[in-house]
Write an enzyme that holds these catalytic residues in place. Structure first.
Site, PDB file in Angstrom:
ATOM      1  N   GLU A  54     -10.082   8.060 -38.647  1.00 17.15           N
ATOM      2  CA  GLU A  54     -10.030   8.090 -37.187  1.00 17.15           C
ATOM      3  C   GLU A  54     -10.942   9.147 -36.577  1.00 17.15           C
ATOM      4  O   GLU A  54     -10.626   9.728 -35.537  1.00 17.15           O
ATOM      5  CB  GLU A  54      -8.588   8.282 -36.707  1.00 17.15           C
ATOM      6  N   GLU A  95      -4.848   1.207 -41.611  1.00 11.52           N
ATOM      7  CA  GLU A  95      -3.610   1.829 -41.139  1.00 11.52           C
ATOM      8  C   GLU A  95      -2.952   0.872 -40.164  1.00 11.52           C
ATOM      9  O   GLU A  95      -3.584   0.428 -39.196  1.00 11.52           O
ATOM     10  CB  GLU A  95      -3.910   3.173 -40.474  1.00 11.52           C
TER      11      GLU A  95
END
Length: 804
Positions: A430, A533
């Protein structure tokens, strides 16, 4: 032409029975160096001096996490679980008994910003708290007393989005070696071909020479099967005796190779030896796994030629009350419990983890996505008052990024490359989160399934830098290992698609972005996509199950963890399939109904509402006649519900839209049973819950009766039961634990995320009628008695035996 990556790999697990480190560092005689350390949670420049009087310091054994020893406080940061950091020193006095030419100190990790001194001399600094590192102590060793001093600076304690721990929280090793030895992490392997008849395995061996030698140096590699039979061997002359590094390569031919697979993780043993004039001077042994990996933009992923879905979970490195110090047996139980519910892959979120975790994944048959970091050159938001609450902090690792990131990524790959479980390298998680910190004009008018913190911010760092950095880090990985793909976990795909990031990696991970799978597959037909994820909900899984080109997902998370907490009271994030004690939660049972290859049935209950929950607990205590919704998680074609032997819920087919079968019935005390049945009505599996009375006694069970003396851990489950021995799942009694004999209590874990009490003593409240005790041997032999008591309840005890 369809784009795919075909990776054939011989990979080695980093452990050797009796001396796990020999495979990890590839050289020398390694011994644990964990005992007889001194500790002070304070900071003074005089602590580095060898003559400093440390006689009043606390005596302890490593590994050690000082943060988890502290009291939870609402004055501290939520991001790291309301526990403190600080600055501390460790010191150790020692003598060198052997006559080896060189001695090294190896730390599996220190959190964080460590400085290591020997006899007042700085050996080195390592700011990253997750990377393993080694220092040569030889130039500064004394013949008599020596003093190691380690400064650990975790004063910027809110530097992570989750709990990190503080201190020397992994094992430390002392390594003795000759002047000429294999290099640190200098043994590397890959297979150039594997078929049923033969495997060709290339072995790279790096030799480090601290002084020139005229001796005849040879390097030998020998492979043994699981029964100890030699299957291949080859010796090569080390071509250069000059001071420095020399790399030699041999190829082993392995007849009728056995494959490492998830259901049968077959491991060979590789023995590497360095010889001088025919005499062995160095060597190591490692476990070896042979398997093939294939990634395809349309068909997904194949292991050993079998196309499959990756059913993965993300894992942080803590274990609740134990903090960051997680013993082998605790990790093993956790991984076994995850595999039991159908998990076949682990994502190391978001950093390299302890070597023992990879070793266990090799042994148990679990795929691993190894990951380097959670942020790059700029800090992300660190929430201080609750997740996404209030004003964030911005401490982090950004300040040492430029100096250390390439070395950190390289060291991760060099250390871990020989594990058959690892099938992808992730260079980051991320780092492309929109406006946290990077931004791009595409954000104006765009949406993702997570908070974006607004549209385009021209004052924020330019998102185009993400692609530049990704290319650098991918190059670091490929310089060491090309047998696996490079990946990254993208949070803001809509933004990253405008950069070179997706092209810099081989396989592109999407975090919580299932709605872009079809669109991006059509737009980028050569892109290999998976869920790096994902949420635990049914829809996110269907996006994988029903799309051949999506090869898998990694659920957030495999187990509950400390940090990333909500507003006080909250120890951590409660998204796990397992709780903090590694017991299966309702959503874990739901996941088993989707992923397990064995028959699965579970029932949970709650007062009737017009929704279907994946978090329904298995309790059966309500008011008579109260309308109750019963939800069934099963992989059977149909199921029915019985109460006290009578059908109260008719046979219903599996619901393909929700993954849940449900009935609404009036409550009546007794035994409630769900039966998962095949198409002909035969029972495949069942699950039973019973009405309980009031708390009456404690019931304890241990997962083993004997312990080895080398810090083995027994897991003891304490349950509150009624007079009939039925578990009282609504109980919240306080339990006291006392240990007699050569063992100690490591901690009591109730798994209640909102219990912010004292976790440092031997007194804890049960949660949903259950508590877990960690009991660890302390090195001596003999009987151990563990007693549990609670006011007004009958106590219980369990006997253990500590053996050699």
């Amino acid at each position: 032409m369809k784009r795919f990556f075909y990776f054939i790999a011989l990979l080695i697990a980093a452990f050797l029975a009796g001396s796990p480190l020999k495979a990890q560092v590839s050289f020398g005689d390694a011994k644990l160096f964990n005992e007889h350390w001194l500790f002070s949670l304070s900071d003074d420049s005089t602590f580095v001096r060898p003559a400093f009087d440390d006689s009043q310091w606390r005596k302890l054994s490593l590994p050690h996490d000082w943060s988890v020893e502290a009291q939870l406080s609402p004055t501290l940061a939520s991001c790291t679980g309301y526990l403190p950091g600080g600055i501390a020193w460790y010191r150790k006095h020692f003598n060198i008994a052997d006559k080896a030419a060189r001695h090294y100190i190896y730390f599996e990790a220190i959190y964080n910003r460590s400085e290591v001194y020997l006899n007042g001399h700085l050996l080195g600094k390592r700011p990253n708290g997750y990377i393993s590192f080694l220092y040569d102590m030889t130039p500064y060793l004394n013949e008599g007393d020596n003093v190691l001093a380690v400064r650990v600076d975790h004063s910027r304690y809110a530097d992570s989005r989750w709990y990190t721990g503080s201190g020397i929280y992994r094992d430390v090793w002392m390594i003795a070696a000759p002047d000429t030895h294999f290099a640190q992490w200098g043994i590397g392997w890959h297979a150039t071909s594997i078929n049923d008849k033969m495997a060709s395995v290339v072995v790279d061996m790096e030799v480090e020479k601290h002084a020139a030698t005229t001796a005849r140096l040879e390097a030998q590699a020998t492979l043994f099967d699981a029964d100890g039979k030699q299957v291949a061997s080859k010796r090569v002359r080390v071509s250069d005796g000059k001071k420095g590094m020399t790399k030699e390569t041999v190829t082993l031919k392995v007849p009728k190779p056995q494959r490492w697979d998830l259901s049968s993780p077959y491991l060979y043993t590789l023995k590497t030896e360095l010889l001088s004039n025919g005499k062995r001077i160095d060597g190591s042994e490692t476990k070896v796994g042979l398997r093939t990996l294939k990634f395809d933009a349309d068909k997904g992923f194949a292991l050993n030629g079998r196309w499959m879905k990756v059913k993965g979970v993300c894992l942080h490195h803590d274990a609740g009350v134990l903090g960051a110090v997680v013993p082998h047996d605790v990790w093993k139980r956790r991984l076994q419990n995850l595999k039991e519910i159908g998990v076949n892959a682990i994502r190391m979120s978001h950093n390299p983890q302890a070597p023992v975790v990879y070793e266990l994944c090799d042994e148990l048959g679990l795929l691993v996505m190894d990951e380097a970091s959670d942020e790059w050159e700029f800090s992300k938001r660190k929430w201080l008052q609750g997740w996404n609450v209030g004003k964030p902090g911005f401490d982090g690792t950004f300040d040492f990024f430029e100096e250390w990131i390439e070395r950190d990524v390289t060291d991760m790959v060099r250390r871990d490359r020989n594990h058959p479980s690892i099938f992808m390298w992730s260079i980051g998680n991320e780092v492309d989160y929109p406006n946290d910190p990077y931004s791009h004009p595409i954000l104006d008018g765009s949406t993702i399934s997570q908070p974006m913190f607004g549209g385009y911010d021209p004052k924020a760092p330019d998102a185009m830098r993400i692609g530049i950095i990704a290319k650098r880090l991918a190059t670091c990985v490929r310089a060491v290992d090309t047998s696996r793909p490079v990946t990254g976990a993208l949070a803001g795909v809509v933004m990253s698609n405008q950069t070179a990031y997706p092209q810099a990696v081989d396989v592109v991970g999407y975090n919580y972005t299932e709605d872009r799978y079809d669109q991006d597959h059509a737009t980028y037909p050569k892109r290999i996509i998976y869920g790096s994820e994902n949420r635990s909900d049914y829809e996110a899984w269907c996006a994988v199950r029903d799309k051949e080109f999506i090869f898998g997902q990694f659920i957030w998370t495999g187990t509950d963890y400390l940090g990333e907490s909500g507003s006080w009271p909250s120890r951590g994030l409660y998204t796990g399939l397992l709780d903090l004690g590694s017991f299966t939660k309702p959503r874990g049972h739901f996941r088993a109904s989707l992923w397990s290859e064995k028959p699965v049935t579970y029932i949970g209950t709650y007062p009737k509402h017009n929704y279907l929950s994946i978090d329904a607990w298995d309790s059966w205590n309500y008011e008579a006649g109260q309308p109750i919704r019963v939800v069934c998680y099963t992989n059977a074609p149909q199921a029915r519900l019985l109460l006290n032997g009578k059908v109260v819920g008719e046979m219903k087919p599996y619901d393909q839209k929700t993954g849940i079968i449900s009935w609404d019935i009036p409550y009546q005390a007794g035994e409630l049973v769900a039966e998962g049945c095949d198409k002909d009505g035969r029972v495949m599996s069942n699950y039973s819950i019973k009405t309980s009375g009031r708390p009456y006694a404690l019931k304890v069970t241990a997962d083993r009766a004997t312990l080895s003396g080398d810090r083995a851990v027994a897991h003891i489950t304490i349950e509150v039961v009624d007079e009939n021995g039925i578990a009282v799942k609504l109980a919240d009694n306080n339990i006291t634990c006392e240990v007699e004999g050569p063992a100690k209590l490591l901690g009591l874990e109730g798994s209640d995320n909102q219990d912010m009490g004292d976790y440092t003593d031997n007194y804890q409240r049960v949660y949903r009628g259950r508590l877990l005790a960690y009991i660890q041997s302390v090195g001596k032999q003999g009987p151990v008695k563990v007693k549990f008591t609670s006011p007004l309840l009958q106590g219980a005890e369990v006997s253990l035996q500590v053996e050699k």
